[in-house]
Design a protein around this motif. Structure first.
Motif, short mmCIF file in Angstrom:
data_model
loop_
_atom_site.label_atom_id
_atom_site.label_comp_id
_atom_site.label_asym_id
_atom_site.label_seq_id
_atom_site.Cartn_x
_atom_site.Cartn_y
_atom_site.Cartn_z
N LYS A 82 0.85 -1.21 0.00
CA LYS A 82 0.00 0.00 0.00
C LYS A 82 0.89 1.26 0.00
O LYS A 82 0.62 2.22 -0.72
CB LYS A 82 -0.91 -0.03 1.24
N GLN A 136 2.18 1.89 -3.39
CA GLN A 136 1.14 2.51 -4.25
C GLN A 136 1.02 4.01 -3.96
O GLN A 136 0.85 4.82 -4.87
CB GLN A 136 -0.23 1.88 -3.97
N ARG A 195 1.55 7.09 -6.49
CA ARG A 195 0.51 8.09 -6.73
C ARG A 195 1.07 9.50 -6.47
O ARG A 195 0.71 10.46 -7.17
CB ARG A 195 -0.71 7.82 -5.82
#
Ligand code: APR
Length: 320
Positions: free
Chosen positions: A207, A210, A214
């Motif tokens: 996570k 990610q 982003r």
């Protein structure tokens, strides 16, 4: 005591937002400059007409002549062309380099004592060129990138952890955007480093990866949504934080694109590192220890930036 004079070179989306924020924060008088006639005057007048409602006394004027920025204490540079969908920041290089040459000459003539914050992309190369074109001290020419990248990172982390953005600190190094180096172990929730939060089960390594991606793509995500331009609220807020630290001698520790003269083993390049901004401009460059993987990412980010500055020299050999 006279009010501070803040010149905004470029009165587009970021320039207009900057002017509004400076008024709302009563940071000083604003001169909006642009090559487009009417835009700086119109935005200045519109924001000035909001001042009785919001209760600020900043004077806002718009000009198309560099003489109007004379004696500015701070100049924030957004002049140039922003990204359109499908364009990388680097596609902007040739166009915006020419703009930096004009802005540099204007600063040299009318605002040689200013603290200059460059926002124009590709950021790390443009701030380097702007310092050279203007001849202003390297302590007084910085690039806004790290505050924005770390704000994006903090926002996404706060969402993931469902905690206040105020309690999330984040740290990024390196070039703006794609080559940004997130410093996971220096980023925290109220002092608890991210790797500990993974161990505590607050999130997973996947996570976090990610979120890092982003953040790197943060600018492109906004470009993709807006379709007609790039981000402006968060970039403006980030530059204001830097300007405020200078004007109020706050000595904030902020990640900025700063001129390195040997720190981190890099010489003569602007790249994102933590610095102290106070009345002396960039008063200190903070050198933190990097582990192997961080150093590798940082080196590759520096190489990307240097590739861009070399491309600038090909277009404008006087920058060598
Ligand atoms: N001198 C002065 N102003 C100029 C020049 C120049 N040579 N060339 C263009 N401009 C002005 C434009 O007229 C426009 O008003 O710069 C302004 C740029 O505004 P926008 O197009 O709205 O762009 P903005 O979203 O504000 O972004 C500006 O910041 O984040 C970066 O990638 C972005 O490089 C872009 C910059």
């Amino acid at each position: 005591m006279a009010r501070n004079k803040i010149a905004l070179i470029g009165s587009g989306m970021i320039g207009g937002t900057l002017a509004h924020m400076i008024g709302l924060k009563d940071l000083g008088d604003v001169v909006l400059f642009d090559i487009a006639e009417g835009i700086p005057q119109g935005k200045g007048l519109d924001i000035a007409q909001s001042s009785p409602v919001d209760g600020f006394d900043s004077r806002l004027t718009g000009v198309n002549d560099y003489a109007g920025i004379e004696g500015a204490d701070v100049c924030i540079v957004t002049a140039g062309v922003p990204r359109k969908p499908g364009m990388s920041r680097d596609d902007l290089l040739g166009i915006n380099l020419k703009v930096m040459e004009q802005v540099g000459a204007g600063l040299k003539k009318y605002a040689p004592k200013a603290f200059v914050i460059c926002i124009t992309n590709p950021l790390d190369a443009m701030v380097w060129a702007l310092q050279k074109f203007s001849g202003l001290p390297k302590t007084h020419v910085v690039g806004m990138a790290g505050v924005l990248d770390s704000a994006r990172f903090r926002y996404f982390l706060a969402e993931e952890f469902k905690v206040s953005v105020e309690d999330v600190t984040a740290f990024v190094l390196g070039g703006h955007g794609d080559s940004m180096v997130p410093m996971i172990r220096y980023s925290t929730v109220s002092g608890i480093p991210l790797p500990d939060l993974v161990k505590m089960g607050w999130t997973s390594k996947e996570k976090l990866d990610q979120i890092v991606q982003r953040t790197r793509d943060g600018g492109a995500e906004i470009v993709g949504l807006l379709k007609t331009g790039s981000a402006y609220y968060a970039p403006a807020a980030s530059a204001i934080q830097m300007a405020e630290s200078y004007l109020k001698d706050k000595k904030r520790v902020l990640p900025c694109a700063a001129h390195l003269s040997g720190q981190y083993g890099v010489k003569g390049t602007y790249v994102g590192v933590p610095v102290v901004i106070g009345a002396g401009g960039v008063e200190r460059i903070i050198e933190i220890d990097l582990n192997k993987s961080e150093q590798k990412m940082f080196d590759s980010s520096v190489a990307t930036v240097q590739g861009l500055t070399e491309a600038c020299v090909k277009i404008a050999p006087q920058l060598a």
